[in-house]
Design a protein around this motif. Structure first.
Motif, PDB file in Angstrom:
ATOM      1  N   LEU A  18       3.033   6.045  -2.533  1.00 38.30           N
ATOM      2  CA  LEU A  18       4.190   6.881  -2.855  1.00 38.30           C
ATOM      3  C   LEU A  18       4.412   6.979  -4.364  1.00 38.30           C
ATOM      4  O   LEU A  18       4.796   8.031  -4.868  1.00 38.30           O
ATOM      5  N   ARG A  19       4.171   5.894  -5.080  1.00 38.56           N
ATOM      6  CA  ARG A  19       4.352   5.912  -6.540  1.00 38.56           C
ATOM      7  C   ARG A  19       3.389   6.909  -7.165  1.00 38.56           C
ATOM      8  O   ARG A  19       3.760   7.675  -8.059  1.00 38.56           O
ATOM      9  N   LYS A  20       2.153   6.942  -6.684  1.00 40.50           N
ATOM     10  CA  LYS A  20       1.190   7.934  -7.194  1.00 40.50           C
ATOM     11  C   LYS A  20       1.614   9.348  -6.817  1.00 40.50           C
ATOM     12  O   LYS A  20       1.528  10.263  -7.618  1.00 40.50           O
ATOM     13  N   LYS A  21       2.076   9.522  -5.585  1.00 43.02           N
ATOM     14  CA  LYS A  21       2.438  10.844  -5.092  1.00 43.02           C
ATOM     15  C   LYS A  21       3.698  11.380  -5.777  1.00 43.02           C
ATOM     16  O   LYS A  21       3.759  12.550  -6.130  1.00 43.02           O
ATOM     17  N   LEU A  22       4.686  10.509  -5.980  1.00 43.31           N
ATOM     18  CA  LEU A  22       5.968  10.940  -6.520  1.00 43.31           C
ATOM     19  C   LEU A  22       6.069  10.785  -8.039  1.00 43.31           C
ATOM     20  O   LEU A  22       6.940  11.396  -8.664  1.00 43.31           O
ATOM     21  N   GLY A  23       5.233   9.921  -8.604  1.00 40.25           N
ATOM     22  CA  GLY A  23       5.267   9.716 -10.054  1.00 40.25           C
ATOM     23  C   GLY A  23       6.470   8.928 -10.535  1.00 40.25           C
ATOM     24  O   GLY A  23       6.785   8.938 -11.723  1.00 40.25           O
ATOM     25  N   CYS A  24       7.164   8.254  -9.632  1.00 39.51           N
ATOM     26  CA  CYS A  24       8.372   7.511  -9.999  1.00 39.51           C
ATOM     27  C   CYS A  24       8.494   6.293  -9.075  1.00 39.51           C
ATOM     28  O   CYS A  24       8.570   6.443  -7.855  1.00 39.51           O
ATOM     29  N   ALA A  25       8.541   5.126  -9.685  1.00 39.95           N
ATOM     30  CA  ALA A  25       8.620   3.896  -8.896  1.00 39.95           C
ATOM     31  C   ALA A  25       9.932   3.806  -8.125  1.00 39.95           C
ATOM     32  O   ALA A  25       9.965   3.316  -6.990  1.00 39.95           O
ATOM     33  N   HIS A  26      11.027   4.283  -8.718  1.00 45.27           N
ATOM     34  CA  HIS A  26      12.324   4.209  -8.034  1.00 45.27           C
ATOM     35  C   HIS A  26      12.346   5.088  -6.789  1.00 45.27           C
ATOM     36  O   HIS A  26      12.799   4.647  -5.728  1.00 45.27           O
ATOM     37  N   ASN A  27      11.871   6.322  -6.925  1.00 41.39           N
ATOM     38  CA  ASN A  27      11.820   7.214  -5.756  1.00 41.39           C
ATOM     39  C   ASN A  27      10.845   6.679  -4.709  1.00 41.39           C
ATOM     40  O   ASN A  27      11.089   6.791  -3.507  1.00 41.39           O
ATOM     41  N   ALA A  28       9.734   6.108  -5.167  1.00 40.03           N
ATOM     42  CA  ALA A  28       8.759   5.529  -4.241  1.00 40.03           C
ATOM     43  C   ALA A  28       9.381   4.384  -3.458  1.00 40.03           C
ATOM     44  O   ALA A  28       9.186   4.274  -2.244  1.00 40.03           O
ATOM     45  N   ALA A  29      10.137   3.543  -4.135  1.00 41.77           N
ATOM     46  CA  ALA A  29      10.803   2.428  -3.455  1.00 41.77           C
ATOM     47  C   ALA A  29      11.817   2.944  -2.434  1.00 41.77           C
ATOM     48  O   ALA A  29      11.913   2.416  -1.318  1.00 41.77           O
ATOM     49  N   ASP A  30      12.561   3.975  -2.810  1.00 37.29           N
ATOM     50  CA  ASP A  30      13.543   4.552  -1.879  1.00 37.29           C
ATOM     51  C   ASP A  30      12.873   5.120  -0.632  1.00 37.29           C
ATOM     52  O   ASP A  30      13.321   4.877   0.489  1.00 37.29           O
ATOM     53  N   VAL A  31      11.800   5.876  -0.829  1.00 33.16           N
ATOM     54  CA  VAL A  31      11.125   6.495   0.320  1.00 33.16           C
ATOM     55  C   VAL A  31      10.439   5.427   1.172  1.00 33.16           C
ATOM     56  O   VAL A  31      10.460   5.512   2.406  1.00 33.16           O
ATOM     57  N   ALA A  32       9.859   4.417   0.542  1.00 36.66           N
ATOM     58  CA  ALA A  32       9.239   3.330   1.314  1.00 36.66           C
ATOM     59  C   ALA A  32      10.303   2.629   2.166  1.00 36.66           C
ATOM     60  O   ALA A  32      10.089   2.355   3.350  1.00 36.66           O
ATOM     61  N   HIS A  33      11.444   2.360   1.564  1.00 36.04           N
ATOM     62  CA  HIS A  33      12.552   1.743   2.300  1.00 36.04           C
ATOM     63  C   HIS A  33      12.976   2.630   3.466  1.00 36.04           C
ATOM     64  O   HIS A  33      13.122   2.155   4.600  1.00 36.04           O
ATOM     65  N   ASP A  34      13.181   3.913   3.200  1.00 37.09           N
ATOM     66  CA  ASP A  34      13.605   4.846   4.250  1.00 37.09           C
ATOM     67  C   ASP A  34      12.558   4.949   5.361  1.00 37.09           C
ATOM     68  O   ASP A  34      12.897   5.106   6.534  1.00 37.09           O
ATOM     69  N   THR A  35      11.277   4.862   4.989  1.00 37.48           N
ATOM     70  CA  THR A  35      10.200   4.917   5.978  1.00 37.48           C
ATOM     71  C   THR A  35      10.323   3.749   6.951  1.00 37.48           C
ATOM     72  O   THR A  35      10.267   3.936   8.174  1.00 37.48           O
ATOM     73  N   PHE A  36      10.505   2.548   6.416  1.00 44.54           N
ATOM     74  CA  PHE A  36      10.613   1.391   7.298  1.00 44.54           C
ATOM     75  C   PHE A  36      11.931   1.398   8.075  1.00 44.54           C
ATOM     76  O   PHE A  36      11.968   0.956   9.222  1.00 44.54           O
ATOM     77  N   TRP A  49       0.837  -1.207   0.000  1.00 40.97           N
ATOM     78  CA  TRP A  49       0.000   0.000   0.000  1.00 40.97           C
ATOM     79  C   TRP A  49       0.866   1.249   0.000  1.00 40.97           C
ATOM     80  O   TRP A  49       0.629   2.177  -0.768  1.00 40.97           O
ATOM     81  N   LEU A  50       1.877   1.288   0.888  1.00 38.20           N
ATOM     82  CA  LEU A  50       2.743   2.461   1.002  1.00 38.20           C
ATOM     83  C   LEU A  50       3.476   2.708  -0.317  1.00 38.20           C
ATOM     84  O   LEU A  50       3.532   3.842  -0.792  1.00 38.20           O
ATOM     85  N   PHE A  51       4.006   1.656  -0.923  1.00 37.83           N
ATOM     86  CA  PHE A  51       4.713   1.801  -2.190  1.00 37.83           C
ATOM     87  C   PHE A  51       3.778   2.361  -3.265  1.00 37.83           C
ATOM     88  O   PHE A  51       4.139   3.292  -3.990  1.00 37.83           O
ATOM     89  N   GLY A  52       2.567   1.840  -3.368  1.00 31.38           N
ATOM     90  CA  GLY A  52       1.597   2.336  -4.348  1.00 31.38           C
ATOM     91  C   GLY A  52       1.224   3.787  -4.092  1.00 31.38           C
ATOM     92  O   GLY A  52       1.139   4.600  -5.023  1.00 31.38           O
TER      93      GLY A  52
END
Length: 177
Positions: free
Chosen positions: A30-48, A25-28
């Motif tokens: 973030l992907r919508k919010k950031l428009g980039c799967a790579h940045n979304a993955a990075d922020v999701a990782h940093d969040t956890f 859910w968080l990755f999805g």
């Protein structure tokens, strides 16, 4: 098993559950919010990673998705501020390069960027309010009084936050020297 040993195990178990139930859910989101799967993955990782670092943070969380979203938003803001700082530095370097007869050597630029990384790491190690006060004062050039109003604390507390941030930077830079 002692009580001290069971706390890290309980924390690890709670993080595993939180991750398995909410990472997609968080990755999805973030992907919508950031428009980039790579940045979304990075922020999701940093969040956890931030959640793992906060030992007792999982206690009493009633709305994990709201908590994850808030943590992720704060990380996005931190990233944006770091990018603003980096761009400001690079712009200043460009202005200096135009006005000086010689350009900074690549190793000098690398040292400056490493210093910014060290400052960023030091700021990640302090509490969020102290980090925000530091960013507002040194990046946004806000006064202590304006920061106090923004954070809902006294001017004296803002000063304490700034001292805490500067000491963390000094400690981090001294430890790496």
């Amino acid at each position: 098993m002692s009580a001290a040993e069971s706390i890290p195990q309980q924390h690890a178990h709670a993080v595993r559950i939180l991750y398995s139930e909410h990472h997609d859910w968080l990755f999805g989101w973030l992907r919508k919010k950031l428009g980039c799967a790579h940045n979304a993955a990075d922020v999701a990782h940093d969040t956890f990673m931030r959640i793992i670092a906060s030992r007792d943070a999982l206690l009493g969380v009633e709305q994990p998705r709201a908590w994850l979203a808030t943590t992720a938003k704060r990380l996005i803001i931190d990233r944006a501020r770091r990018e603003v700082l980096e761009h400001a530095y690079l712009a200043e370097m460009a202005v200096l390069a135009d006005s000086l007869p010689c350009h900074p050597a690549p190793d000098e630029i690398l040292m400056a960027l490493e210093a910014l990384d060290q400052i960023g790491a030091a700021l990640q190690a302090i509490n969020a309010r102290a980090r925000e006060a530091f960013m507002l004062h040194y990046l946004d050039q806000q006064t202590h009084a304006a920061i106090a109003v923004h954070l809902g604390v006294s001017v004296r507390m803002v000063q304490k936050y700034l001292v805490q941030a500067l000491l963390a930077c000094r400690h981090r830079c001294a430890a790496l020297a």
